[in-house]
Design an enzyme around this catalytic site. Structure first.
Site, short mmCIF file in Angstrom:
data_model
loop_
_atom_site.label_atom_id
_atom_site.label_comp_id
_atom_site.label_asym_id
_atom_site.label_seq_id
_atom_site.Cartn_x
_atom_site.Cartn_y
_atom_site.Cartn_z
N GLU A 1 -21.29 16.98 -23.57
CA GLU A 1 -22.60 16.86 -24.22
C GLU A 1 -23.61 17.72 -23.48
O GLU A 1 -23.66 17.70 -22.24
CB GLU A 1 -23.10 15.41 -24.22
CG GLU A 1 -22.36 14.46 -25.14
CD GLU A 1 -23.01 13.09 -25.18
OE1 GLU A 1 -24.21 12.98 -24.84
OE2 GLU A 1 -22.32 12.12 -25.55
N GLU B 1 -20.22 7.05 -21.63
CA GLU B 1 -21.11 6.89 -20.48
C GLU B 1 -21.12 5.42 -20.06
O GLU B 1 -21.86 4.61 -20.62
CB GLU B 1 -22.53 7.36 -20.84
CG GLU B 1 -22.60 8.84 -21.18
CD GLU B 1 -23.91 9.27 -21.83
OE1 GLU B 1 -24.18 10.48 -21.86
OE2 GLU B 1 -24.66 8.39 -22.31
#
Length: 481
Positions: A402, A271
């Site tokens: 995720e 991220e």
């Protein structure tokens, strides 16, 4: 013309998004309208004169039928028709799935669309390879937040955020439960020098963990996770310096795993966000941020491909800003170019609605929302549909690397109610992604009864699932049905 109604017919050659600029003359002030939401006009009005222009913006047509929009330009005062435009856009033609490549070596023949379909559901080895706190060397000496020791076996950081060293038996238990994908997040820079030369003992340990899974016919995603020197951009960062270290890092990783077959997917990052002081920017990337991500993803693909062997054909996974699907759908995000056809995968994460998935029931938490709203779940479905149209239908498969919901330890109605809501949420996520062949990887940080994020699913020491976690697991597996 100012005195005669003019007509124009556009029959577009394909279903792609595009813009058309139309010029006209008019003696009075005017207004322009379109009767289709997918075809918009700007500006909506203007003044009299020659060489007036409107821009028609046409969205991509993903439907299986052609469609037509009518645009009219009228004078405001006399309301007389000045210009009539008809636009016909063809239906979307889905690209044929390659299915594989006979020219690829054995074990690498599946293209990304087929490979992703082989993954039923996955699990994250969270709070392990990406941990950064103290570690213990082979002599039993504890070290602080040390970054690198030449020749040191500093792989025991994997137990600094949780107490269980990774074993093959863990993956066996997960496989028996229905998982056939394992994501292994790794923070490499804590085990490397300033130039990102990786500690050989750490590389050996990561390889050992990968082997625990691939030896059991499980698919593995191996990434660079929370390597803060590039995924937490600070003001004044040097893209050149980042690129040099990033290329060196991925060259080493790719060379180490170049002989692995298609069971191994390499993923560029996790991220990527920017940080200014204590302020993290998750939701407002600039054009420069998009450019940084685009360039880094292209460098990743080029670097891995250059190592040769099976890496010439390996399926590679890339990420948008913050791994947020909204920024993947943004036109500023550009998928890398690749010499191989259909070997790239788009990664995104889903903790939506955030206040439920992560924030619920925590002590002192400002949200404490114990149940997702239907409108929020509808928004998740809408996003998945958009990802399908923009990527999957164009032979860029997606993986939700995720997802998950924390165990609710403070539900007003008690554990039974909370656990069922959690299970239903997991079922919703997995089942909503399945029609688009998007496999979901559950985030497990091995936390169950803390005051923080209790994503725990597998009891890693006993290789089973505690009672409340078993209910959450059942929700995941019910989603596959």
């Amino acid at each position: 013309s100012s005195s005669t109604t003019m007509s124009k017919i556009f029959v577009l050659e394909n279903s792609d998004a595009r813009t058309e600029e139309i010029t006209f003359n008019v003696k009075e002030n005017w207004k322009a309208t379109s009767d289709a939401a997918w075809c918009t006009v700007s500006p909506a009005q203007g003044t009299a004169g020659e060489g007036k222009k409107i821009t028609v913006t046409i969205a991509e047509n993903f439907e299986k039928e052609a469609r037509t929009a009518n645009i009219v330009v009228k004078t405001i005062n006399s309301n007389s028709l000045t210009y009539n435009i008809t636009i016909t856009q063809p239906a979307f033609t889905e690209q044929p799935k390659p299915g594989g490549d006979s020219n690829a070596p054995e074990g690498m023949k599946k293209s990304a669309d087929v490979l992703v379909q082989q993954i039923k559901v996955g699990w994250n080895l969270g709070n392990t390879g990406e941990a950064t706190d103290e570690w213990t060397d082979q002599s039993g000496v504890k070290h602080g937040n040390s970054q690198y020791v030449e020749g040191g076996a500093n792989f025991f950081t994997e137990t600094s955020w949780q107490s269980a060293k990774t074993t093959k038996a863990m993956f066996t238990a997960l496989k028996d439960a229905g998982f056939n994908g394992i994501r292994i997040p790794v923070r490499w820079y804590r085990h490397a020098d300033a130039n990102m030369n990786i500690n050989k003992e750490w590389m050996k340990r990561v390889k050992e963990i990968v082997d625990y899974a691939v030896s059991q016919d499980m698919y593995v995603i191996l990434n660079s996770h929370h390597d803060n020197w590039y995924d937490r951009l600070t003001p004044g960062y040097s893209e050149t310096d980042i690129h040099e270290k990033f290329k060196n890092m991925w060259t080493q990783i790719a060379n180490e795993f170049k002989d692995y077959d298609e069971h191994l997917i390499l993923a560029a990052a996790n991220e990527i966000i920017s940080v200014n002081g204590t302020q993290e920017n998750w939701g407002n990337p600039t054009d420069a941020h998009f450019k940084f991500v685009n360039n880094l993803m292209q460098l990743f693909v080029n670097t891995v491909r250059a190592t040769g062997g099976n890496n010439e054909w390996r399926c590679l996974m890339v990420q948008p800003w913050a791994c947020n699907p909204s920024f993947a759908l943004d036109s500023r995000f550009v998928m890398p170019k690749d010499e191989k056809n259909c070997r790239l995968i788009l990664e995104f994460h889903c903790y939506d609605p955030y206040n439920y998935a992560i924030g619920k029931g925590q002590s002192g938490n400002q949200w404490a929302e114990h149940e997702p709203k239907q409108s929020e779940l509808d928004a998740v479905k809408s996003t998945l549909n958009k990802l399908n149209r923009q990527f999957v239908m164009k032979n860029i498969p997606c993986i939700m690397a995720e997802f998950g919901s924390t165990q609710d330890n403070a539900h007003p109605s008690g554990n039974a109610k909370a656990d069922q809501i959690r299970a239903d949420y997991h079922k919703f996520i997995v089942s909503s992604a399945k029609p688009y062949d998007i496999p979901c990887f559950y985030w497990d940080n091995y936390c169950f009864e803390t005051t923080g994020e209790n994503f725990g699913l597998l009891d890693r020491k006993n290789c089973n699932f505690p009672a409340r976690a078993k209910i959450a697991l059942n929700g995941i597996m019910d989603g596959l049905k």
